[in-house]
Design an enzyme around this catalytic site. Structure first.
Site, PDB file in Angstrom:
ATOM      1  N   ARG A  50      43.187 -17.024   7.443  1.00  0.00           N
ATOM      2  CA  ARG A  50      42.665 -17.490   8.733  1.00  0.00           C
ATOM      3  C   ARG A  50      43.822 -17.905   9.637  1.00  0.00           C
ATOM      4  O   ARG A  50      43.754 -17.794  10.862  1.00  0.00           O
ATOM      5  CB  ARG A  50      41.681 -18.656   8.544  1.00  0.00           C
ATOM      6  CG  ARG A  50      41.202 -19.268   9.873  1.00  0.00           C
ATOM      7  CD  ARG A  50      40.028 -20.198   9.667  1.00  0.00           C
ATOM      8  NE  ARG A  50      40.240 -21.184   8.639  1.00  0.00           N
ATOM      9  CZ  ARG A  50      40.960 -22.300   8.770  1.00  0.00           C
ATOM     10  NH1 ARG A  50      41.574 -22.562   9.925  1.00  0.00           N
ATOM     11  NH2 ARG A  50      41.082 -23.155   7.783  1.00  0.00           N
ATOM     12  N   TYR A 102      33.997  -6.680  33.331  1.00  0.00           N
ATOM     13  CA  TYR A 102      33.075  -6.324  32.267  1.00  0.00           C
ATOM     14  C   TYR A 102      31.957  -7.359  32.205  1.00  0.00           C
ATOM     15  O   TYR A 102      32.210  -8.573  32.272  1.00  0.00           O
ATOM     16  CB  TYR A 102      33.830  -6.257  30.938  1.00  0.00           C
ATOM     17  CG  TYR A 102      32.951  -6.178  29.724  1.00  0.00           C
ATOM     18  CD1 TYR A 102      31.990  -5.178  29.601  1.00  0.00           C
ATOM     19  CD2 TYR A 102      33.070  -7.104  28.704  1.00  0.00           C
ATOM     20  CE1 TYR A 102      31.165  -5.117  28.484  1.00  0.00           C
ATOM     21  CE2 TYR A 102      32.262  -7.037  27.572  1.00  0.00           C
ATOM     22  CZ  TYR A 102      31.311  -6.036  27.478  1.00  0.00           C
ATOM     23  OH  TYR A 102      30.497  -5.973  26.369  1.00  0.00           O
ATOM     24  N   LYS A 199      39.064  -0.331  22.257  1.00  0.00           N
ATOM     25  CA  LYS A 199      39.047   0.797  23.179  1.00  0.00           C
ATOM     26  C   LYS A 199      40.264   1.708  22.976  1.00  0.00           C
ATOM     27  O   LYS A 199      40.405   2.312  21.944  1.00  0.00           O
ATOM     28  CB  LYS A 199      38.945   0.278  24.615  1.00  0.00           C
ATOM     29  CG  LYS A 199      37.848  -0.796  24.823  1.00  0.00           C
ATOM     30  CD  LYS A 199      36.475  -0.349  24.364  1.00  0.00           C
ATOM     31  CE  LYS A 199      35.345  -1.255  24.830  1.00  0.00           C
ATOM     32  NZ  LYS A 199      35.347  -2.604  24.278  1.00  0.00           N
TER      33      LYS A 199
END
Length: 381
Positions: A50, A102, A199
């Site tokens: 983590r 977005y 993307k």
């Protein structure tokens, strides 16, 4: 030794020393949650995934190197990255944002961040006067996306950086549409770059990822605290997928752009297409600015058709192009912003931003240009 961005996509950050000493060409996937300590008070540099993981660390150094920054942070998604950035601000802070963002970012800003006491004002950031009018004493950042999503608004990064800095604020740029290959926001004055690694960076529609890169030491320190505290870091296998995807970033971006330019020119000739929004077209209102601050116009475009019925026909009839959300992958995708990416934006705001039932967004992939054109043509017949 200094390498070109194209070479860095393959070799990684030349200044970063990988932890593996086997000589393997592919970066190892360190699928470990925890790490043993040699002795009390000693560490291998890794304690718990983590906090940090060798595969994620490689991905972070790689993307930071591509963006020309000192620090990189890899998150579980693009929205996790945007959320982490806003977690570095305090209740009472004010942010100015592009109104061509977005829809997921707008949803975050207008709900969770609003409840957290962070206020966001939107404007057309292609005009710096609009930004100047919104600056307050508590304005801490200007958040822009250029080209904008979905109407391809172009914002001048240099001028916006100067304006933000004159007000003591940061400039944060969402660079998802162009990636580091075509646009280098930090080199133009930005303080932080945000991008959805899902993307173009990954480029294969097979994982979720998000990145923030910066050379601002204060911001980097805050982001380090956020990522270890919230646990939003990118998993080892997803980090490896991004690393693998970046190896072909340069060749994909060039090929996709070449096809996009051809499609945009063809769309202009179609009777049922009323307007094409693509930064590579000379009639685009942001053409000159985009050309001055990028090395390419990318493969994202939007276009208006003559009615909702035509839009619905296209979405129903496409065969090669897939009707799906997302962008930047090897497959071409067509999206209907009004019901998909911007569905949560209030109707009056959508209409003001030009997001109507006649607007379609196209992400051009690696298929043959002639085949893609033929696929759109048969939907318009």
């Amino acid at each position: 030794m200094s390498y070109s961005l194209r070479t860095k996509c393959i070799t990684g950050n030349p200044d970063y020393k990988a932890h593996d000493n086997t000589g393997c060409i592919s970066v190892p996937i360190y699928q470990s949650a925890t790490y043993a300590h040699p002795a009390l008070g000693q560490s291998t540099g890794f304690d718990y995934s983590r906090l940090q993981n060798p595969t994620r660390e490689y991905a972070e150094h790689l993307v930071a190197s591509l963006d020309g920054t000192a620090h990189g942070f890899a998150f579980s998604s693009g929205m996790a990255a945007v959320t982490a950035l806003f977690d570095t601000f305090d209740s009472g802070d004010h942010i100015i944002a592009s109104d061509d963002l977005y829809g997921g970012s707008i949803r975050l800003f207008d709900s969770i961040e609003k409840r957290n006491g962070i206020s966001v004002s939107y404007c057309d950031t292609s005009d710096q006067e609009n930004i100047a009018k919104l600056i307050r004493k508590n304005t801490k950042a200007v958040f822009i996306e250029t080209p904008g999503n979905p109407t391809m608004l172009i914002t001048d990064i240099r001028k916006t950086a100067a304006l933000a800095h004159s007000a003591g604020a940061l400039l944060c740029v969402d660079n998802t549409f162009l990636s580091p290959y075509f646009q280098q926001p930090v080199g133009l004055g930005a303080d932080a770059v945000i991008q959805s690694g899902t993307k173009f960076l990954c480029g294969h529609n097979d994982t979720l990822a998000g990145f923030i890169t910066t050379s601002n030491e204060t911001l980097a320190e805050k982001l380090s605290f956020v990522i270890k505290t919230t646990g939003a870091g990118l998993a080892p296998f997803d980090s490896w997928l991004v690393i693998r995807g970046i190896k072909t970033l340069a060749v994909r971006m060039e090929a996709q752009q070449k096809t996009a330019c051809r499609i945009a020119q063809w769309l202009k000739t179609q009777q049922k297409v009323s307007k094409v929004l693509y930064p590579g077209l000379k009639e685009h209102p942001g053409y000159d600015i985009n050309k001055s601050q990028t090395t390419g116009c990318g493969s994202m475009m939007s276009f208006y058709v003559d009615g909702a019925e035509t839009a619905e026909n296209i979405l129903r009839k496409v065969r090669l192009i897939r009707f799906a959300e997302s962008l930047g992958g090897t497959e071409s995708l067509i999206t209907y912003p009004v019901t998909q990416t911007h569905a949560d934006v209030p109707e009056k705001d959508r209409l003001r931003r030009g997001i109507t039932d006649k607007l379609l967004r196209l992400s051009v992939g690696l298929e043959d240009a002639g085949d893609l054109i033929a696929d759109i043509a048969q939907t318009l017949a």
